[in-house]
Motif scaffolding. Structure first.
Motif, PDB file in Angstrom:
ATOM      1  N   LYS A  84       6.797 -70.531  98.595  1.00 46.92           N
ATOM      2  CA  LYS A  84       5.921 -70.147  97.482  1.00 46.92           C
ATOM      3  C   LYS A  84       4.711 -71.084  97.400  1.00 46.92           C
ATOM      4  O   LYS A  84       3.567 -70.631  97.337  1.00 46.92           O
ATOM      5  CB  LYS A  84       6.689 -70.194  96.153  1.00 46.92           C
ATOM      6  CG  LYS A  84       7.949 -69.346  96.136  1.00 46.92           C
ATOM      7  CD  LYS A  84       8.677 -69.424  94.803  1.00 46.92           C
ATOM      8  CE  LYS A  84       9.207 -70.801  94.462  1.00 46.92           C
ATOM      9  NZ  LYS A  84      10.309 -71.270  95.317  1.00 46.92           N
ATOM     10  N   THR A  85       4.975 -72.394  97.409  1.00 42.50           N
ATOM     11  CA  THR A  85       3.883 -73.363  97.329  1.00 42.50           C
ATOM     12  C   THR A  85       2.953 -73.210  98.533  1.00 42.50           C
ATOM     13  O   THR A  85       1.731 -73.230  98.397  1.00 42.50           O
ATOM     14  CB  THR A  85       4.450 -74.796  97.279  1.00 42.50           C
ATOM     15  OG1 THR A  85       5.204 -74.953  96.078  1.00 42.50           O
ATOM     16  CG2 THR A  85       3.338 -75.829  97.308  1.00 42.50           C
ATOM     17  N   THR A  86       3.547 -73.034  99.696  1.00 42.83           N
ATOM     18  CA  THR A  86       2.740 -72.904 100.910  1.00 42.83           C
ATOM     19  C   THR A  86       1.814 -71.696 100.820  1.00 42.83           C
ATOM     20  O   THR A  86       0.645 -71.779 101.200  1.00 42.83           O
ATOM     21  CB  THR A  86       3.666 -72.775 102.133  1.00 42.83           C
ATOM     22  OG1 THR A  86       4.613 -73.847 102.100  1.00 42.83           O
ATOM     23  CG2 THR A  86       2.867 -72.847 103.420  1.00 42.83           C
ATOM     24  N   PHE A 144      -0.939 -70.461  89.919  1.00 42.20           N
ATOM     25  CA  PHE A 144      -0.110 -71.422  89.183  1.00 42.20           C
ATOM     26  C   PHE A 144       1.114 -71.743  90.031  1.00 42.20           C
ATOM     27  O   PHE A 144       1.866 -70.844  90.392  1.00 42.20           O
ATOM     28  CB  PHE A 144       0.361 -70.832  87.849  1.00 42.20           C
ATOM     29  CG  PHE A 144      -0.741 -70.545  86.868  1.00 42.20           C
ATOM     30  CD1 PHE A 144      -1.516 -69.406  86.996  1.00 42.20           C
ATOM     31  CD2 PHE A 144      -0.997 -71.414  85.824  1.00 42.20           C
ATOM     32  CE1 PHE A 144      -2.534 -69.124  86.091  1.00 42.20           C
ATOM     33  CE2 PHE A 144      -2.012 -71.154  84.911  1.00 42.20           C
ATOM     34  CZ  PHE A 144      -2.783 -70.006  85.048  1.00 42.20           C
ATOM     35  N   ASP A 145       1.318 -73.015  90.342  1.00 41.69           N
ATOM     36  CA  ASP A 145       2.500 -73.398  91.115  1.00 41.69           C
ATOM     37  C   ASP A 145       3.529 -74.045  90.192  1.00 41.69           C
ATOM     38  O   ASP A 145       3.411 -75.214  89.852  1.00 41.69           O
ATOM     39  CB  ASP A 145       2.110 -74.356  92.247  1.00 41.69           C
ATOM     40  CG  ASP A 145       3.272 -74.582  93.214  1.00 41.69           C
ATOM     41  OD1 ASP A 145       4.303 -73.878  93.084  1.00 41.69           O
ATOM     42  OD2 ASP A 145       3.147 -75.451  94.097  1.00 41.69           O
ATOM     43  N   GLU A 146       4.515 -73.299  89.806  1.00 43.81           N
ATOM     44  CA  GLU A 146       5.556 -73.768  88.885  1.00 43.81           C
ATOM     45  C   GLU A 146       4.963 -74.597  87.749  1.00 43.81           C
ATOM     46  O   GLU A 146       5.297 -75.777  87.589  1.00 43.81           O
ATOM     47  CB  GLU A 146       6.607 -74.586  89.660  1.00 43.81           C
ATOM     48  CG  GLU A 146       7.075 -73.810  90.892  1.00 43.81           C
ATOM     49  CD  GLU A 146       8.495 -74.105  91.292  1.00 43.81           C
ATOM     50  OE1 GLU A 146       9.272 -74.559  90.439  1.00 43.81           O
ATOM     51  OE2 GLU A 146       8.825 -73.856  92.467  1.00 43.81           O
ATOM     52  N   PRO A 147       4.112 -73.974  86.949  1.00 46.69           N
ATOM     53  CA  PRO A 147       3.344 -74.725  85.949  1.00 46.69           C
ATOM     54  C   PRO A 147       4.190 -75.328  84.842  1.00 46.69           C
ATOM     55  O   PRO A 147       3.729 -76.226  84.146  1.00 46.69           O
ATOM     56  CB  PRO A 147       2.379 -73.674  85.377  1.00 46.69           C
ATOM     57  CG  PRO A 147       3.041 -72.365  85.631  1.00 46.69           C
ATOM     58  CD  PRO A 147       3.774 -72.534  86.933  1.00 46.69           C
TER      59      PRO A 147
HETATM   60 MG   LIG Z   1       6.978 -75.196  95.521  1.00 45.83          MG
END
Ligand SMILES: [Mg+2]
Ligand SMILES: Nc1ncnc2c1ncn2[C@@H]1O[C@H](COP(=O)(O)OP(=O)(O)OP(=O)(O)O)[C@@H](O)[C@H]1O
Lengths: 244, 263
Positions: free
Chosen positions: B53-55, B183-186
């Motif tokens: 997901k982050t990637t 938004f990355d796991e905000p």
């Molecule tokens: Mg991540």
């Protein structure tokens, strides 16, 4: 010259204070040169271009790994051979500053790498280029970490300048040697010189504490000690819910 | 027609990312993903830790570009150029400009600790867009008011709670007027009582019509706000659909298993 100048006589000698002045400005200029070199060499170490990284690594390896006095003597004898004729005082500054640059490079490098990579991510997403990121995001945070060690290096530098006595610059050590040669009571001369060094480093130490206290005061509100500061402040700050 | 053009349809693909990415030791972190986000819609990315997901978000933000494939934004290549029958990422110098269309909010806020909330929001518009300071300041204050922090403009990040910091980060990203917000796991670094204030700000943003791509396991939020939910596993997009599908059980066994763990 008076063969028995005594401690007070030595301490009030005009030539001693002239030499002290030479020591002070020599140290400050050499330290500044070292800082500038560090600020240039440390980022090179993180360059995307491998040859630039090698230059920086080789520089630190060489100048940190060989005796400083040897380096100063080498500058002094080699520069004229390659046609560079500098005043001896400039050779002294160069020798001290280039050596100091290696240590400052390591200090700056440590400070840069302790700035979280999330900071540069955030800056890049906001459209800041490499220079703007360094200028507005990384360097201000690294500066706080450099100030303390820089102050300590300055303290060392006031004493390390004595090495340039070997190439004939009349700073505190050289002046003391000359004065001591013509007296029957060299101990008084040495004590006077030690007193001057102590005066210099003590004044510097007071200045350093003052600056560090100011930085620390700023850090309590600002710095990376976020969790601690938050804990301290959590009792004071009411948390308004989202007004949405 | 080129592949690019065929993949750009007028309203379906406001943001379109497709391709693969491999990290150093041959680990395929994004494996032929293909994701499109319509204009003004909210897509929530879910999936186990390490699923990519982050990637994927960092690829869209041009922080860690794809090896193959590309990103399309508003009908144009975003940070890539055509090269032969594929695409190549632009050199870093050009990426600096290209990044402007996309805003990103991070798990750890990543506010600049040496700058106040207001200065955090103002920095990029003043330094990179070179807009007049007074105008930027007025807008920054309005943005901070919008996320409920009108009275916190002069506080440093360390003087703000996690939820407040994350809302400043949202305002900071909005100040660049992005076309898409990532938004990355905000909320995953936040204490539970602060989660709602950040989700509230995000909900308001979604209602204002912002196109949003959000990695988050806040399924309540997804159900209420998202138009689509995308499930990733092992670098692949395994399933996607409307949020209700993920609750009413019409999903595959891997998704089911994952949802059972987090719900
Ligand atoms: Mg991540
Ligand atoms: N810079 C990197 N170098 C090598 N491997 C990486 C790098 N960044 C991520 N990875 C690997 O890529 C995979 C996907 O990571 P990613 O962070 O995208 O997952 P994620 O879905 O965001 O997980 P999480 O829910 O834990 O945040 C992981 O196996 C991770 O170890």
């Amino acid at each position: 010259m008076n063969p028995h100048p005594g401690f007070l006589g030595s301490l009030t000698s005009g030539s001693l204070w002239a030499a002290a002045w030479t020591t002070i400005w020599l140290a400050v200029v050499a330290q500044l040169l070292g800082l500038v070199i560090g600020l240039v060499m440390a980022p090179l170490r993180r360059s995307r271009l491998a040859p630039l990284r090698w230059v920086s690594a080789a520089y630190v390896w060489f100048f940190r790994g060989s005796p400083e006095l040897l380096q100063i003597l080498a500058w002094y004898s080699v520069l004229p051979l390659v046609g560079v004729d500098l005043p001896v005082i400039a050779v002294g500054i160069l020798g001290l500053g280039v050596n100091e640059g290696a240590r400052m490079t390591e200090i700056v490098r440590g400070a840069l790498s302790s700035v979280d990579s999330g900071q540069t991510d955030a800056a890049r997403v906001l459209g800041l280029g490499p220079w703007a990121t360094a200028r507005w995001v990384v360097l201000p945070q690294a500066a706080r970490l450099i100030i303390g060690p820089l102050g300590n290096q300055m303290n060392y530098m006031f004493k390390t300048t004595s090495l340039v006595a070997f190439i004939g610059i009349v700073e505190l050590l050289r002046e003391t040697q000359q004065a001591a040669q013509f007296t029957n009571a060299p101990l008084a001369v040495y004590l006077a010189t030690a007193t001057v060094y102590l005066a210099i480093t003590s004044v510097w130490g007071a200045l350093q504490r003052f600056v560090e206290q100011r930085v620390a005061a700023g850090k309590a509100a600002v710095g990376p000690g976020r969790v601690l500061a938050r804990r301290r402040l959590s009792g004071l700050i009411e948390i308004p819910g989202a007004h949405l | 027609m080129t592949r690019t053009a065929t993949r750009t349809t007028p309203d379906g693909d406001f943001l379109h990312v497709w391709g693969s990415k491999t990290f150093g030791s041959g680990l395929r972190v994004l494996d032929d993903v293909d994701l499109s986000v319509p204009r003004g819609s909210v897509t929530v990315l879910i999936g186990p830790s390490g699923s990519g997901k982050t990637t994927l978000l960092r690829a869209v933000a041009l922080l860690a570009p794809l090896d193959t494939g590309c990103v399309l934004l508003d009908g144009r290549l975003h940070g890539y150029r055509e090269a032969g029958d594929g695409h190549r990422v632009l050199p870093e110098r050009e990426l600096v400009r290209a990044r402007l269309g996309v805003g990103m909010v991070f798990q750890n806020f990543n506010l600049f600790p040496h700058r106040t909330a207001l200065q955090n929001v103002m920095l990029a518009p003043v330094k990179t867009l070179r807009r007049p300071r007074a105008e930027v300041e007025e807008e920054a204050r309005a943005l901070l008011r919008r996320v409920g922090l009108g009275d916190r403009t002069d506080n440093y990040p360390a003087q703000l709670s996690g939820g407040q910091q994350q809302r400043v980060a949202i305002a900071r990203a909005l100040a660049m007027r992005p076309k898409v917000m990532l938004f990355d796991e905000p909320t995953s670094a936040l204490d539970p009582e602060m989660v709602h204030e950040v989700l509230g700000a995000m909900k308001e943003l979604a209602e204002s019509g912002m196109t949003m791509l959000i990695a988050s396991h806040e399924m309540g939020f997804a159900r209420e706000v998202a138009d689509r939910v995308v499930f990733m596993d092992g670098g692949r997009i395994v399933e996607q659909g409307e949020p209700e599908q993920f609750f009413t059980g019409t999903v595959g066994p891997r998704v089911r298993e994952f949802l059972d763990k987090i719900l």
